[in-house]
Write an enzyme that holds these catalytic residues in place. Structure first.
Site, PDB file in Angstrom:
ATOM      1  N   ASN A   9      23.565  39.969  33.559  1.00 41.59           N
ATOM      2  CA  ASN A   9      22.530  40.995  33.401  1.00 41.59           C
ATOM      3  C   ASN A   9      22.583  41.474  31.956  1.00 41.59           C
ATOM      4  O   ASN A   9      23.474  42.242  31.591  1.00 41.59           O
ATOM      5  CB  ASN A   9      22.798  42.149  34.381  1.00 41.59           C
ATOM      6  CG  ASN A   9      21.821  43.290  34.202  1.00 41.59           C
ATOM      7  OD1 ASN A   9      20.850  43.191  33.445  1.00 41.59           O
ATOM      8  ND2 ASN A   9      22.077  44.390  34.896  1.00 41.59           N
ATOM      9  N   LYS A  11      20.606  43.406  30.495  1.00 41.67           N
ATOM     10  CA  LYS A  11      20.069  44.771  30.346  1.00 41.67           C
ATOM     11  C   LYS A  11      19.092  44.825  29.157  1.00 41.67           C
ATOM     12  O   LYS A  11      18.409  43.838  28.895  1.00 41.67           O
ATOM     13  CB  LYS A  11      21.214  45.788  30.244  1.00 41.67           C
ATOM     14  CG  LYS A  11      22.203  45.632  31.415  1.00 41.67           C
ATOM     15  CD  LYS A  11      23.197  46.755  31.554  1.00 41.67           C
ATOM     16  CE  LYS A  11      24.135  46.469  32.724  1.00 41.67           C
ATOM     17  NZ  LYS A  11      25.074  47.549  32.992  1.00 41.67           N
ATOM     18  N   HIS A  94      19.286  48.152  40.773  1.00 38.71           N
ATOM     19  CA  HIS A  94      20.468  48.388  39.937  1.00 38.71           C
ATOM     20  C   HIS A  94      20.709  49.891  39.815  1.00 38.71           C
ATOM     21  O   HIS A  94      19.767  50.679  39.798  1.00 38.71           O
ATOM     22  CB  HIS A  94      20.252  47.768  38.551  1.00 38.71           C
ATOM     23  CG  HIS A  94      21.513  47.738  37.742  1.00 38.71           C
ATOM     24  ND1 HIS A  94      21.996  48.839  37.082  1.00 38.71           N
ATOM     25  CD2 HIS A  94      22.397  46.742  37.503  1.00 38.71           C
ATOM     26  CE1 HIS A  94      23.128  48.519  36.473  1.00 38.71           C
ATOM     27  NE2 HIS A  94      23.396  47.250  36.717  1.00 38.71           N
ATOM     28  N   GLU A  96      21.381  51.701  37.412  1.00 39.35           N
ATOM     29  CA  GLU A  96      20.689  52.335  36.273  1.00 39.35           C
ATOM     30  C   GLU A  96      19.234  52.634  36.644  1.00 39.35           C
ATOM     31  O   GLU A  96      18.671  53.641  36.214  1.00 39.35           O
ATOM     32  CB  GLU A  96      20.803  51.435  35.041  1.00 39.35           C
ATOM     33  CG  GLU A  96      22.233  51.460  34.488  1.00 39.35           C
ATOM     34  CD  GLU A  96      22.690  50.181  33.815  1.00 39.35           C
ATOM     35  OE1 GLU A  96      21.850  49.344  33.440  1.00 39.35           O
ATOM     36  OE2 GLU A  96      23.925  50.009  33.680  1.00 39.35           O
ATOM     37  N   GLU A 166      28.333  47.071  42.974  1.00 38.54           N
ATOM     38  CA  GLU A 166      28.652  47.524  41.627  1.00 38.54           C
ATOM     39  C   GLU A 166      28.996  49.007  41.659  1.00 38.54           C
ATOM     40  O   GLU A 166      28.098  49.862  41.590  1.00 38.54           O
ATOM     41  CB  GLU A 166      27.448  47.331  40.697  1.00 38.54           C
ATOM     42  CG  GLU A 166      26.993  45.905  40.544  1.00 38.54           C
ATOM     43  CD  GLU A 166      26.245  45.692  39.232  1.00 38.54           C
ATOM     44  OE1 GLU A 166      26.646  44.795  38.483  1.00 38.54           O
ATOM     45  OE2 GLU A 166      25.287  46.433  38.945  1.00 38.54           O
ATOM     46  N   GLY A 172      30.384  49.234  32.673  1.00 42.42           N
ATOM     47  CA  GLY A 172      30.431  49.526  31.238  1.00 42.42           C
ATOM     48  C   GLY A 172      31.596  50.408  30.821  1.00 42.42           C
ATOM     49  O   GLY A 172      31.594  50.950  29.721  1.00 42.42           O
ATOM     50  N   SER A 213      32.477  45.823  34.796  1.00 40.40           N
ATOM     51  CA  SER A 213      33.558  45.466  33.866  1.00 40.40           C
ATOM     52  C   SER A 213      34.247  44.147  34.214  1.00 40.40           C
ATOM     53  O   SER A 213      35.454  43.984  34.003  1.00 40.40           O
ATOM     54  CB  SER A 213      34.580  46.611  33.748  1.00 40.40           C
ATOM     55  OG  SER A 213      33.955  47.775  33.214  1.00 40.40           O
TER      56      SER A 213
HETATM   57  P1  13P Z   1      29.331  45.655  32.840  1.00 38.70           P
HETATM   58  O1  13P Z   1      29.779  44.256  33.158  1.00 38.70           O
HETATM   59  O2  13P Z   1      28.953  45.830  31.401  1.00 38.70           O
HETATM   60  O3  13P Z   1      30.291  46.685  33.338  1.00 38.70           O
HETATM   61  O4  13P Z   1      27.953  45.895  33.650  1.00 38.70           O
HETATM   62  C1  13P Z   1      27.901  45.594  34.993  1.00 38.70           C
HETATM   63  C2  13P Z   1      26.490  45.659  35.441  1.00 38.70           C
HETATM   64  O5  13P Z   1      25.884  46.727  35.517  1.00 38.70           O
HETATM   65  C3  13P Z   1      25.825  44.396  35.782  1.00 38.70           C
HETATM   66  O6  13P Z   1      24.612  44.614  36.439  1.00 38.70           O
END
Ligand code: 13P
Length: 252
Positions: A9, A11, A94, A96, A166, A172, A213
């Site tokens: 992803n 983003k 997601h 976010e 997740e 992150g 992560s």
């Molecule tokens: P990270 O791998 O940067 O922690 O992000 C995970 C994520 O949100 C994947 O959709």
């Protein structure tokens, strides 16, 4: 047996040129890896050019979001068929999008159904926040999101989807869930919810990715767990050597 599946992803990162460079860096090694499914999910403006680069490579392409309506006056939105022109996958719900754009389980449910209707594989994300985790609400939140997002599907439809667990506190932060923590939620909450909805056989066939992560160092241990069927990777998917290493770990 479930084939492990790793998706990157990206983003809201990279320019068009940078996406093409990253794909060119990854493609020879990624397409040579057998035994795991893999895909990248770039920002929407780059889907068309990357679809051309990835054609026939065995590396799939996914969008990061879409609307549920087929067409109409929805300024700024992307319709399921538009995504399906270029992609095999779409990330839905997601954390976010839930946190910053107000997506609810009901909206995610409409999107999941709309994705299946055009032949896309939804990667539906679920996961608790840090506050919910510390309040002991992980199972309640994750099972509500899983059941809410997948309500009304038949078992035949359900086996086509992918769920990504997740935990928001792991995204992150560099603080991944331990493999045992993730395994517990995958088996006792997500797969259990899937079994409640669709029966044991369908639940056993559905892939559950872990996200938060994931990196080249912790991937193999996570994938060693029986109910961790791959990963949804954020930051580490933006670096070719790291993403390749994670997909290699998934292929075993
Ligand atoms: P990270 O791998 O940067 O922690 O992000 C995970 C994520 O949100 C994947 O959709």
């Amino acid at each position: 047996m479930r084939t492990r599946f790793v998706a990157g992803n990206w983003k809201m990162n990279k320019t068009g040129e940078e996406t093409r460079v990253l794909v060119a860096e990854m493609l020879p090694e990624l397409s040579a890896i057998k035994g795991a499914d893999k895909a990248v999910c770039p920002p929407a403006p780059y889907l068309m050019s990357l679809a051309n680069l990835l054609a026939g490579s065995g590396v799939g392409l996914g969008a990061q979001n879409m609307h549920w309506e087929a067409s109409g006056a929805f300024t700024g939105e992307i319709a399921p068929k538009m995504v399906a022109e270029f992609c095999q996958y779409v990330i839905l719900g997601h954390s976010e999008r839930r946190a910053y754009f107000g997506e609810t389980d009901e909206m995610v449910n409409k999107k999941v159904k709309a994705a299946l209707a055009v032949g896309l594989t939804p990667i539906m994300c679920v996961g608790e926040t840090l506050d919910e985790n510390e309040a002991g609400q992980t199972a309640a939140v994750v099972s509500r999101q899983t059941k809410g997002g997948l309500a009304g599907l038949t078992p035949e439809e359900a086996v086509k989807i992918v769920v990504a667990y997740e935990p928001v506190w792991a995204i992150g932060t560099g603080r991944a869930a331990t493999s045992q923590q993730a395994q517990d939620v995958h088996a006792n909450v997500v797969r259990k919810s899937l079994a409640d909805l669709f029966g044991k056989d369908a639940a056993e066939a559905i892939r559950i990715q872990y996200g938060g992560s994931v990196n080249a160092k912790n991937a193999a241990e996570l994938f060693g767990m029986p109910d961790i069927d791959g990963a949804l990777v954020g930051g580490a998917s933006l670096k070719a050597p790291d993403f390749i290493a994670i997909v290699k770990a998934a292929a075993g």
